[in-house]
Enzyme design. Structure first.
Site, PDB file in Angstrom:
ATOM      1  N   ASN A 145      76.797   4.897   8.568  1.00 58.82           N
ATOM      2  CA  ASN A 145      75.905   4.440   9.374  1.00 58.82           C
ATOM      3  C   ASN A 145      74.925   5.490   9.558  1.00 58.82           C
ATOM      4  O   ASN A 145      74.973   6.127  10.408  1.00 58.82           O
ATOM      5  CB  ASN A 145      76.341   3.684  10.602  1.00 58.82           C
ATOM      6  N   ARG A 178      76.242   1.040   6.105  1.00 63.48           N
ATOM      7  CA  ARG A 178      75.690  -0.017   6.757  1.00 63.48           C
ATOM      8  C   ARG A 178      74.148   0.100   6.358  1.00 63.48           C
ATOM      9  O   ARG A 178      73.541   1.171   6.623  1.00 63.48           O
ATOM     10  CB  ARG A 178      75.628   0.135   8.258  1.00 63.48           C
ATOM     11  N   HIS A 238      73.059  -8.021  13.634  1.00 62.35           N
ATOM     12  CA  HIS A 238      74.432  -7.968  13.968  1.00 62.35           C
ATOM     13  C   HIS A 238      75.508  -8.869  13.295  1.00 62.35           C
ATOM     14  O   HIS A 238      76.447  -9.336  13.855  1.00 62.35           O
ATOM     15  CB  HIS A 238      74.588  -8.397  15.668  1.00 62.35           C
ATOM     16  N   ARG A 263      64.852  -3.769  25.270  1.00 62.06           N
ATOM     17  CA  ARG A 263      63.995  -4.615  24.366  1.00 62.06           C
ATOM     18  C   ARG A 263      63.680  -5.982  25.357  1.00 62.06           C
ATOM     19  O   ARG A 263      64.662  -6.189  26.055  1.00 62.06           O
ATOM     20  CB  ARG A 263      64.610  -5.135  23.146  1.00 62.06           C
ATOM     21  N   GLU A 319      82.829  -3.114  13.654  1.00 61.49           N
ATOM     22  CA  GLU A 319      82.009  -3.284  12.623  1.00 61.49           C
ATOM     23  C   GLU A 319      82.418  -2.340  11.422  1.00 61.49           C
ATOM     24  O   GLU A 319      82.370  -2.711  10.227  1.00 61.49           O
ATOM     25  CB  GLU A 319      80.395  -3.079  13.089  1.00 61.49           C
TER      26      GLU A 319
END
Ligand code: ADP
Length: 400
Positions: free
Chosen positions: A10, A87, A176, A237, A381
């Site tokens: 990743n 990823r 996600h 965010r 993940e």
């Protein structure tokens, strides 16, 4: 499906997270992080056989860091290494599932870069470095967006002029996906329900946060949109705001586009509301001492999360259960209980003792008897990327 070991990578703009995953084993044989790449402080941290290691790799870029990793991977995986799973954040409309990396795949990822200008170029850097260092291994791109390509058009279109969608790809994509997919598959398994006849709400609550409605193993709606800014309040965010905020701040404060984007992505959410931290654990501690900003940030976070979950319910034929995952979802009994206080309409109620027990890696059901299932499930993940990588490699290897 034959098993084997997959190196999962990743890549961020200045970091590489990695794990060596064998789906038959619970623990990773090797995992770690190379960070501050390209700077004099570049460093490689890894964990293997229960031991933690750190090595300074001053000025190393992505390729140099992967070269340092190569002997560690060979030592830990040897002949078992079957491929590499990358990823990739944005697959646009091009990718509906994991895809074997070849020149066409690379070109399509490059084409999608305007939709994820920070992430896709960094992901590509990692792929190109890995192709140079492991030329004999099959490599697969696994996209955060791919799981959400099953959204119906009424869920993915914005109410904007059609030309923006047709000619510029302006639509909701969602992110996600790997995590929502993994936990919904686990939820079906844990509940003894066939994936193909199951119906879930999922809340992935990490630094980034999103909700998802999953029916029969397919994503039907999700809270993030064109970019990961849409939807829930997150660590830094804002989540949803009135789009006229851009014009308002530009006119009244003379803020530039860049300033407004920076504020919405990096100075808002839990951090902006609390004036203290983007980290839920720190906010819970501050709230316990009466900090008003931390208290408000948690209230807003939970109310907006509940509102999003209720809205996602529109995409489900029935509700088999609600899943909490990600660092906050897996650990914060407070967030789970405050969120569910707003969701009694959906027959969601928690068993207080079970809720308190599901922290620090403990997973399981936490609903009050007689109420709709609520599950805490640790996301993984890396494992899902490894499984998708193996599936993509095996599909190609199968004779027609
Ligand atoms: P990322 O999105 O970077 O993978 P994580 O999934 O690790 O992030 O989630 C990070 C969030 O989880 C942080 O807000 C952190 O404070 C929160 N978190 C971790 N442990 C706890 C805990 N015990 N209680 C409350 N929040 C926690």
């Amino acid at each position: 499906m034959p098993s084997g070991t997959i190196l999962v990578i990743n890549c961020g703009s200045s970091s590489i997270k990695f794990a060596l995953v064998n789906p038959d084993a619970q623990a990773f044989a090797l995992s770690g992080l190379a960070e501050r790449l390209g700077s004099p402080d570049a460093v490689l941290h890894w964990q293997a056989a229960g031991q933690k290691h750190t090595r300074a790799i001053a000025t190393a870029d992505h390729r140099a860091a992967l070269a340092q990793l190569l002997p560690l991977v060979q030592q830990a995986a040897g002949e078992q290494l079957l491929g590499i799973g990358h990823r990739v954040v944005h697959g646009g409309e091009h990718f509906t599932s994991a895809s074997l990396i070849n020149p066409q795949t690379l070109a399509a990822i490059r084409q999608t870069a305007p939709l994820a200008p920070l992430h896709n170029p960094a992901n590509l850097q990692g792929i190109e470095a890995a192709l140079a260092l492991f030329p004999e291994l099959p490599q697969v791109a696994v996209f955060d967006t791919a799981f959400h390509q099953s959204l119906p058009e009424h869920a993915y279109r914005y109410a904007l002029p059609e030309v923006l969608y047709r000619e510029h790809g302006v639509r909701r994509y969602g992110f996600h996906g790997t995590s929502h997919r993994y936990v919904s598959l686990r939820a079906a398994e844990l509940s003894g329900l066939p994936v193909t006849d199951s119906s879930w709400l999922s809340a992935h609550l990490g630094n980034g946060c999103s909700t998802c409605a999953i029916v029969n193993g397919q994503s039907r709606d999700t809270s993030m949109g064109l970019t990961p800014l849409e939807g829930l309040a997150m660590g830094t965010r804002s989540g949803d705001v009135d789009p006229n905020l851009f014009g308002h701040l530009s006119r009244t404060l003379d803020w530039s586009l860049e300033q407004i984007e920076h504020m919405l992505n990096h100075d808002s959410g839990l951090l902006g509301l609390s004036g203290l931290s983007n980290d839920m654990r720190s906010l819970e501690q501050a709230r316990a001492k009466g900090h008003p900003g931390a208290t408000l940030a948690i209230e807003v976070f939970c109310y907006r999360l509940a509102k999003s979950l209720a809205a996602m319910g529109c995409a489900l034929p029935r509700l088999d259960g609600l899943i909490f995952t990600g660092g906050i979802g897996e650990n914060s009994a407070l967030v789970r209980s405050k969120t569910l206080e707003h969701l009694q309409l959906l027959n969601l109620r928690l068993d207080p003792a079970a809720n308190l027990a599901c922290v620090g890696g403990n997973s399981g059901p936490i609903e009050l008897q007689g109420h709709t299932r609520v599950l805490v499930i640790a996301t993984n993940e890396e494992r899902q990327i490894a499984l998708d990588t193996l599936a993509a490699i095996n599909t190609v290897a199968l004779p027609n």
